[in-house]
Design an enzyme around this catalytic site. Structure first.
Site, PDB file in Angstrom:
ATOM      1  N   LYS A  80      47.417  36.124  43.630  1.00 42.18           N
ATOM      2  CA  LYS A  80      47.628  37.169  44.638  1.00 42.18           C
ATOM      3  C   LYS A  80      46.906  36.850  45.948  1.00 42.18           C
ATOM      4  O   LYS A  80      47.333  37.250  47.012  1.00 42.18           O
ATOM      5  CB  LYS A  80      47.146  38.526  44.124  1.00 42.18           C
ATOM      6  CG  LYS A  80      45.653  38.572  43.804  1.00 42.18           C
ATOM      7  CD  LYS A  80      45.229  39.965  43.351  1.00 42.18           C
ATOM      8  CE  LYS A  80      45.562  40.219  41.897  1.00 42.18           C
ATOM      9  NZ  LYS A  80      44.737  39.453  40.910  1.00 42.18           N
ATOM     10  N   HIS A 208      35.625  42.708  36.745  1.00 45.59           N
ATOM     11  CA  HIS A 208      35.724  42.186  38.115  1.00 45.59           C
ATOM     12  C   HIS A 208      34.628  42.873  38.913  1.00 45.59           C
ATOM     13  O   HIS A 208      34.631  44.101  39.032  1.00 45.59           O
ATOM     14  CB  HIS A 208      37.105  42.470  38.701  1.00 45.59           C
ATOM     15  CG  HIS A 208      37.402  41.643  39.923  1.00 45.59           C
ATOM     16  ND1 HIS A 208      36.580  41.629  41.028  1.00 45.59           N
ATOM     17  CD2 HIS A 208      38.410  40.794  40.202  1.00 45.59           C
ATOM     18  CE1 HIS A 208      37.079  40.800  41.934  1.00 45.59           C
ATOM     19  NE2 HIS A 208      38.181  40.271  41.457  1.00 45.59           N
ATOM     20  N   GLU A 284      38.686  34.583  37.171  1.00 42.47           N
ATOM     21  CA  GLU A 284      39.908  34.809  37.965  1.00 42.47           C
ATOM     22  C   GLU A 284      39.609  34.670  39.457  1.00 42.47           C
ATOM     23  O   GLU A 284      39.843  35.602  40.231  1.00 42.47           O
ATOM     24  CB  GLU A 284      40.448  36.216  37.693  1.00 42.47           C
ATOM     25  CG  GLU A 284      40.795  36.509  36.248  1.00 42.47           C
ATOM     26  CD  GLU A 284      40.988  38.009  35.996  1.00 42.47           C
ATOM     27  OE1 GLU A 284      40.919  38.813  36.952  1.00 42.47           O
ATOM     28  OE2 GLU A 284      41.199  38.371  34.831  1.00 42.47           O
TER      29      GLU A 284
HETATM   30  C1  LIG Z   1      42.251  41.500  38.583  1.00 41.46           C
HETATM   31  C2  LIG Z   1      41.831  40.640  39.702  1.00 41.46           C
HETATM   32  N1  LIG Z   1      41.387  39.393  39.431  1.00 41.46           N
HETATM   33  C3  LIG Z   1      41.006  38.553  40.414  1.00 41.46           C
HETATM   34  C4  LIG Z   1      41.061  38.919  41.733  1.00 41.46           C
HETATM   35  C5  LIG Z   1      40.628  37.918  42.772  1.00 41.46           C
HETATM   36  O1  LIG Z   1      39.478  38.313  43.404  1.00 41.46           O
HETATM   37  P1  LIG Z   1      38.733  37.348  44.436  1.00 41.46           P
HETATM   38  O2  LIG Z   1      39.731  36.892  45.419  1.00 41.46           O
HETATM   39  O3  LIG Z   1      37.675  38.184  45.017  1.00 41.46           O
HETATM   40  O4  LIG Z   1      38.172  36.216  43.635  1.00 41.46           O
HETATM   41  C6  LIG Z   1      41.477  40.228  42.071  1.00 41.46           C
HETATM   42  C7  LIG Z   1      41.508  40.653  43.473  1.00 41.46           C
HETATM   43  O5  LIG Z   1      41.902  41.716  43.823  1.00 41.46           O
HETATM   44  C8  LIG Z   1      41.885  41.085  41.030  1.00 41.46           C
HETATM   45  O6  LIG Z   1      42.332  42.325  41.285  1.00 41.46           O
END
Ligand SMILES: Cc1ncc(COP(=O)(O)O)c(C=O)c1O
Length: 423
Positions: A80, A208, A284
């Site tokens: 994402k 998270h 993640e």
């Molecule tokens: C479920 C989940 N995992 C991972 C991420 C990635 O987070 P980051 O870009 O801070 O590593 C997000 C970001 O919104 C998330 O909602």
């Protein structure tokens, strides 16, 4: 009949034809080439559009950095943050896993040949048809944080490998995801009981700490909570084998304050101290891989001179903005920093002689191209006087930028030129 060498070459050429060119130049050389190729005298449309330069080598360097600092923890890239096809191709090819939030993210990753076991569907509230799709594709790992989701999963994918997402303290993060997701510790026993009653396969715990986490100890606290959740599960007869430490890792752009090394120095030993080697540990990370790999260059398309009390100030208008790639200012609480690339057709740094280094600057605001006044990218930048046609560049624009850009007011999304600086 096997293909001849010529046929194979032809097939390869056709495959490559769909892929964008990847330069082997430093990012600044690519920017200069792009800017040089634009003549202000030409009338072809759109040639002065804003553009990104993406350094695929930087993504790879981040991968190596992760492996050296957190060797036990397997990153599942949070697509994402930047579903750029070249980024995804690279990370798929080097064997990373992926954190997907929707059917189309799962589709994109599977299309790159990633096995379903390398995917976690990490969205605790999923559309029913997306769960059915995950079931068809054997994407078994998926998160939950509420009983209703467990009932849905029981109905649509009874063999799923469910992962309990717990709530952690995300008060030190720019984006506090706990407002929306994560089971509080006191609800863990009853959720696990529901899973047991439904005969679901609970395989692990995830969390998270919030995106843009500013405190490495938030990871330590979260791991300890996960340990408690494991203990509760084990006392109820579950045998968990997966810990998912989520995202929230800083990008490479961070020079002071929290750094990836600081997080790794706390997280790695805490995980080792509390989770035996047979527990698989994944993460993640999103921003971590992509933030520093993308630079955007914007064209000055207009200027207004403002006579303030004691000084002249300027308002500049550029051709990507808050409704486009700079939506990260609003949605991701990012600070962005403008730097002058060129003035009057000449590279800015090159126009400065040593004695001119303290060139006069003026308080300047920078605005995106739409007709909305929220579309403001910087309010108090100190810049030399710029004209229409000059270029401003912005580094660290790879996370949560172009993927969430709209076409509001009819502006297109900025194109991407690729380079690879890894040697
Ligand atoms: C479920 C989940 N995992 C991972 C991420 C990635 O987070 P980051 O870009 O801070 O590593 C997000 C970001 O919104 C998330 O909602």
């Amino acid at each position: 009949m096997p293909l001849s060498l010529k046929q194979q070459q032809h097939q390869q050429q056709q495959l490559n034809a769909d892929l964008p060119v990847i330069h082997n130049l430093p990012v600044h050389d690519v920017i200069q080439q792009k800017v040089d190729s634009i003549s202000a005298l030409k009338w072809e449309s759109d040639q002065e559009d804003a553009f990104f330069v993406a350094d695929i080598g930087e993504v790879y360097r981040q991968h190596l950095r992760w492996k050296s600092q957190l060797p036990r923890i397997e990153p599942f890239f949070a697509i994402k943050s930047n579903p750029d096809p070249m980024v995804v191709k690279l990370l798929a090819a080097i064997g990373l896993g992926f954190d997907c939030a929707s059917k189309s993210e799962i589709q994109q990753v599977l299309a790159e040949g990633v096995e379903p076991e390398r995917i976690i569907y990490a969205n605790p509230c999923k559309q029913a048809s997306f769960i059915r799709y995950a079931a068809q594709q054997n994407v078994a790992k998926m998160t939950f944080d509420n009983a209703e989701e467990l009932h849905k999963i029981k109905l649509l994918y009874p063999n799923a490998e469910v992962v309990l997402r717990i709530l952690t303290d995300d008060s030190a993060s720019l984006c506090q995801l706990g407002l929306k997701f994560g089971a509080p510790m006191e609800s863990v026993p009853s959720l696990l009981q529901t899973a047991k009653d439904l005969d679901l396969n609970v395989v692990g715990v995830s969390f998270h700490v919030g995106s843009g986490c500013q405190d490495e100890y938030a990871f330590e606290d979260a791991v300890l909570r996960a340990r408690k959740a494991f203990d509760i599960a084990e006392s109820m007869g579950f045998s968990l084998s997966l810990l998912d430490v989520g995202g929230g890792f800083p990008g490479a752009d961070v020079k002071d304050g929290i750094t990836f090394e600081k997080v790794a120095a706390i997280l790695g030993p805490t995980v080792d101290a509390h989770f035996p080697p047979h527990v698989r540990v994944i993460a993640e990370p999103g921003r971590y891989f992509v933030a520093s790999a993308f630079t955007i260059c914007t064209h000055v398309i207009g200027r207004r001179t403002v006579k303030a009390e004691n000084e002249t100030q300027y308002m500049y208008y550029v051709n990507d903005g808050m409704y486009g790639s700079f939506n990260c200012i609003l949605f991701d609480h990012q600070e962005v920093y403008p730097r002058v690339w060129s003035r009057g057709g000449k590279k800015y740094a090159a126009t400065l002689k040593a004695t001119e280094e303290e060139e006069e600057t003026f308080t300047s605001s920078i605005w995106g191209p739409t007709c909305d006044s929220i579309d403001c990218l910087a309010t108090e930048a100190k810049l030399p006087v710029l004209e229409d046609g000059d270029w401003i560049y912005w580094e660290n624009m790879g996370a949560y930028t172009n993927c969430a850009a709209s076409k509001f007011n009819g502006f297109k999304r900025s194109d991407i030129t690729y380079t690879n600086t890894f040697e």
